[in-house]
Design a protein around this motif. Structure first.
Motif, PDB file in Angstrom:
ATOM      1  N   VAL A  26     -39.823 -36.728  30.802  1.00 35.89           N
ATOM      2  CA  VAL A  26     -40.879 -36.033  30.088  1.00 35.89           C
ATOM      3  C   VAL A  26     -42.198 -36.551  30.629  1.00 35.89           C
ATOM      4  O   VAL A  26     -42.429 -37.745  30.654  1.00 35.89           O
ATOM      5  CB  VAL A  26     -40.799 -36.297  28.572  1.00 35.89           C
ATOM      6  CG1 VAL A  26     -41.950 -35.599  27.851  1.00 35.89           C
ATOM      7  CG2 VAL A  26     -39.467 -35.846  28.020  1.00 35.89           C
ATOM      8  N   SER A  30     -46.936 -33.186  29.590  1.00 36.84           N
ATOM      9  CA  SER A  30     -46.122 -32.337  28.718  1.00 36.84           C
ATOM     10  C   SER A  30     -46.214 -32.796  27.262  1.00 36.84           C
ATOM     11  O   SER A  30     -46.332 -31.982  26.341  1.00 36.84           O
ATOM     12  CB  SER A  30     -44.668 -32.361  29.199  1.00 36.84           C
ATOM     13  OG  SER A  30     -43.812 -31.826  28.232  1.00 36.84           O
ATOM     14  N   LEU A  31     -46.165 -34.102  27.049  1.00 39.88           N
ATOM     15  CA  LEU A  31     -46.285 -34.629  25.692  1.00 39.88           C
ATOM     16  C   LEU A  31     -47.676 -34.351  25.130  1.00 39.88           C
ATOM     17  O   LEU A  31     -47.816 -33.975  23.959  1.00 39.88           O
ATOM     18  CB  LEU A  31     -46.005 -36.140  25.687  1.00 39.88           C
ATOM     19  CG  LEU A  31     -44.563 -36.528  26.019  1.00 39.88           C
ATOM     20  CD1 LEU A  31     -44.467 -38.030  26.259  1.00 39.88           C
ATOM     21  CD2 LEU A  31     -43.617 -36.121  24.902  1.00 39.88           C
TER      22      LEU A  31
END
Ligand SMILES: [Mg+2]
Length: 149
Positions: A26, A30-31
């Protein structure tokens, strides 16, 4: 990149064995995007000023600290053994990371680059030859190296 793992896709959990977990990568971006979308959907961006986010981050660090506050060193090392305390630690660490990611997004700080730079800086401040096995601040090491920045 941050590595997260779970036994079930889509659910972040504790890795107990590389064989029994599902792993995926991840990205920080994206977070940050997920956290930004969460705020936008609730019209919370107006509250996500740098000042408020820093204060929220400090509050969450305080909540994490509270879990460990009165534990002995041995008890703190075993905090993940009991499911209830492990769950609280996991949740507060996630809160800390969420606010740090949100703050970096709002301020436009590239966390990966900032951390990479800091690791290099710390390697200069704490050379293995003088820092190995001692918990001494770099200014008090035998041959302190002053960072350039
Ligand atoms: Mg919390």
């Amino acid at each position: 990149m941050i590595w997260l793992a779970s036994r079930q896709p889509g659910i972040v959990g504790t890795v107990t064995s590389p064989r029994d977990c599902y792993m995926w990568r991840v990205s920080i971006a994206s977070l940050q995007r997920q956290l930004r979308d969460f705020a936008v959907e609730r019209d919370w961006e107006q509250f996500h000023t740098p000042k408020n986010l820093v204060m929220a981050l400090a509050g969450e660090v305080g909540e994490l600290t509270e879990i460990f506050q009165w534990l002995t060193p041995d008890e703190s090392a075993d905090v993940m053994v009991e499911a209830a305390s492990a769950g609280r630690v996991r949740e507060e660490m996630a809160d800390v990371l969420a606010y740090l990611l949100r703050l970096s997004d709002v301020l436009g700080v590239d966390l990966e680059a900032a951390l990479a730079k800091k690791i290099v800086k710390n390697a200069v401040k704490y050379p293995v030859e003088t820092a190995q096995g001692v918990a001494t601040k770099y200014t008090d090491l035998s041959s302190p190296q002053k960072p350039s920045e």
